[in-house]
Enzyme design. Sequence first.
Site, PDB file in Angstrom:
ATOM      1  N   LYS A  45       0.855  -1.188   0.000  1.00  0.00           N
ATOM      2  CA  LYS A  45       0.000   0.000   0.000  1.00  0.00           C
ATOM      3  C   LYS A  45       0.892   1.240   0.000  1.00  0.00           C
ATOM      4  CE  LYS A  45      -1.616   2.733   3.006  1.00  0.00           C
ATOM      5  NZ  LYS A  45      -1.431   3.974   2.225  1.00  0.00           N
ATOM      6  N   SER A  78       5.905   7.573   9.776  1.00  0.00           N
ATOM      7  CA  SER A  78       6.134   8.347  10.999  1.00  0.00           C
ATOM      8  C   SER A  78       6.162   7.439  12.230  1.00  0.00           C
ATOM      9  CB  SER A  78       5.036   9.395  11.152  1.00  0.00           C
ATOM     10  OG  SER A  78       3.784   8.743  11.233  1.00  0.00           O
ATOM     11  N   GLU A 126      10.584   1.437   9.900  1.00  0.00           N
ATOM     12  CA  GLU A 126      11.550   2.491   9.545  1.00  0.00           C
ATOM     13  C   GLU A 126      10.850   3.810   9.795  1.00  0.00           C
ATOM     14  OE1 GLU A 126      14.610   2.225   8.732  1.00  0.00           O
ATOM     15  OE2 GLU A 126      14.773   0.089   8.311  1.00  0.00           O
ATOM     16  N   CYS A 186      14.006  11.205   6.001  1.00  0.00           N
ATOM     17  CA  CYS A 186      14.101  10.706   7.375  1.00  0.00           C
ATOM     18  C   CYS A 186      15.495  10.884   7.961  1.00  0.00           C
ATOM     19  CB  CYS A 186      13.692   9.238   7.418  1.00  0.00           C
ATOM     20  SG  CYS A 186      14.614   8.221   6.262  1.00  0.00           S
ATOM     21  N   GLU A 195      10.671  16.094  14.979  1.00  0.00           N
ATOM     22  CA  GLU A 195      10.900  15.930  13.541  1.00  0.00           C
ATOM     23  C   GLU A 195       9.938  16.853  12.790  1.00  0.00           C
ATOM     24  OE1 GLU A 195       9.459  12.477  11.343  1.00  0.00           O
ATOM     25  OE2 GLU A 195      11.420  12.294  10.404  1.00  0.00           O
TER      26      GLU A 195
END
Length: 505
Positions: A197, A251, A272, A306, A403
Site C-alpha cells: 500500500k 512516521s 523504519e 528521514c 521531527e
Amino acid sequence: MSAVESNDLSGETRDFLTTPHKLFIDGQWTDPVGGGTIDVFDPATESKIATVACADGDDIDRAVSAARAAFSGEWSKINSHDRTELIWRLADELERHLPFVAELEVLDNGMPRSMAQLAISSFGCRFLRYYAGWATKIHGDTIPVSPQGAPNGASLSYTRREPVGVVGAITPWNVPLTMAISKLGPALAAGCTIVLKPSEETPLTALVLAEMSRKVGFPDGVINILPGYGATAGAALAEHDDVNKIAFTGSTGVGKKILQAASGNLKKVTLELGGKSPVIVFPDADLERVIPGAARAAFFLNGQNCMAGTRLFVHEDVYEQVIDGVAEMAGSFRLGSGLLPDTDLGPLISAAQRDRVLAYIESGKATDAELVCGGEAVEGKGYFVRPTVFGHTSMEMKIAREEIFGPVLCVQAFGDTDTDSGLDALVAEANKSIYGLSASVWTRDISLAHRMAARIDSGQVSINCHAAVDPAIPFGGNKQSGWGREFGKEGLEPYLKTKATTVMF
Ligand code: NAD
C-alpha cells in the site's frame, strides 16, 4: 514559481495521467469493491493530475487471499535462480522506462527531476539487482549435535531458511518508488509474496511498477499493489490475520499504531520511522566540504527525508563561518517545479505539510533562537517554503527536538572538546533525542571520528559525509526511529524464518 505546461510532458506521462487506474490484485487491474477514488495533485502547481482507485478493507482481503494463494502455489515452485531472473528483469524494465517513471515521480512528489532519476537508477534499479543476487544465496547450516546424548555421527541437524509468507508493505510519500522497491526487493528474493500500500499522497509510480511486474512475468498474486488511505487500507493490512509480516516506513506515531494492529496474530514487524539527525562539526574539519555537506544534509529533498541532518552542532571556533556558509547556500537554492532543469528544491508534499512546517517555524521565531535565513512560505501556487536556518538553538526548543520533515535547520555551538567531560557533554547533546536514525561527524582526526561514531546512538553514522546510502549498507533506526534493519544481508533476515530439522540415524 513557474509552472510547467502539460504539453511539456512526455506522451507516455500524459497517457498515464489521463488513464483511470485500478487496483493491482492477483495480476489483474481490478475495480475497488467500494468504488472509491483518490485524487492525486502536483504539489508544485496544486493542480489535480490523476485519479486512482482507492482500496478499503475488502480489497485488502482480496489481495491478501491472492498473495496467500500465490505463496502456497505457483511462487513456491519457482526456484531461486528464476526468482533472481524475475527481479533482475524488473530492474531492467524500470531502467528502460527511467525518463517516464522519473517524470511521474516528479509530478507526484515534487522532487527535482535529476533527483528522481538518480533515486531510481542509482538506488532503485541497483537495489533490485542487489537483492536479485541474494535469492540464490539463502541457505541454512548443518549443526554438529548429540540430541539425547546420542554418539557422534548418530544424528544430523540442519536449518532451512524459509520465506515468512505474505508480507504487507506500507510506504510513505517522500521517495515513493524507492520506498516501494525497498520492500519488494528483499521480500521477493526471500520467496515471499507481497501486498503493497503506497502513500495516498503519491500512489502513481507504484502502479507503474505493478504493470512492469506483470510484463516481466511475475506470477499472478505475487505482487499486489493497492493505493488507499492509512486509516482504512493501511490499518486493514496491518491487522490482517493472514499477513505474516508488516514492513512499514513512515512516521513514529503511525509506527506505534502498526505495532498495536499487528499484535492480533503476532505478525513480524519492521519499522523504519522518523529522525532528527545530528551533524557534528569539529574545528579541524575541512570547511570546504562541511558547508555544502551540511546544507545538503539538511535540505536534500527539502528536509522531507528521514535522515535529514536537521541538528547541526558546530564548534564555537568555526560556528560563524559554518552558519554563514550554510545560510548562503540555503538562500541560493532555486525553488521551483521539479520538472524545470535548474530547480534545486521542489515544493513540500501538500498544503497540510506546508502549514505544519510553517507552524514549527513560527514556534522557532517565538524562542531566543536567531532566524538566520528563510522563515516563510513562497507566495503563489505550490507548497513552497524557503530553506530556513535557526542559529543558537538548544535541545529545549521544540524546533530542535521534534521531527519537522521540512526545510528547517537548527544550529547549536559547542565548546570544549579537549577533555573527556567536554566530549561527554557533546555526545549527550547529540543523543538527546527520541530518535536515532542517522548522524554525521566531520573532522580530520580519524581517531576522534571513530570514537564519536561509536558513542552516537543511531543506526548509521557517516564520517565526513552525511547519510551515505547503498543497497549493501544496513539501514534502520535506534530508539523511536524504528525496529530492525533494511538493506544489505541484514535486510533480508526479517523476510526469513528458520526451521531446524533433526534426524536420528
Ligand atoms: P505516515 O506515517 O503518515 O504514513 C506512512 C504510511 O502509513 C502511508 O502509506 C499511510 O497511508 C500509512 N498509514 C497512516 N496511518 C496508518 C494506520 N493507522 N495504519 C496503517 N497505515 C497507516 O508518514 P508520511 O507522512 O507518509 O511520511 C513521513 C514520515 O515517514 C516521517 O516521519 C519520516 O521520517 C518517515 N520516513 C522514515 C523513513 C525511514 O527509512 N526511517 C524513510 C522515509 C520516511
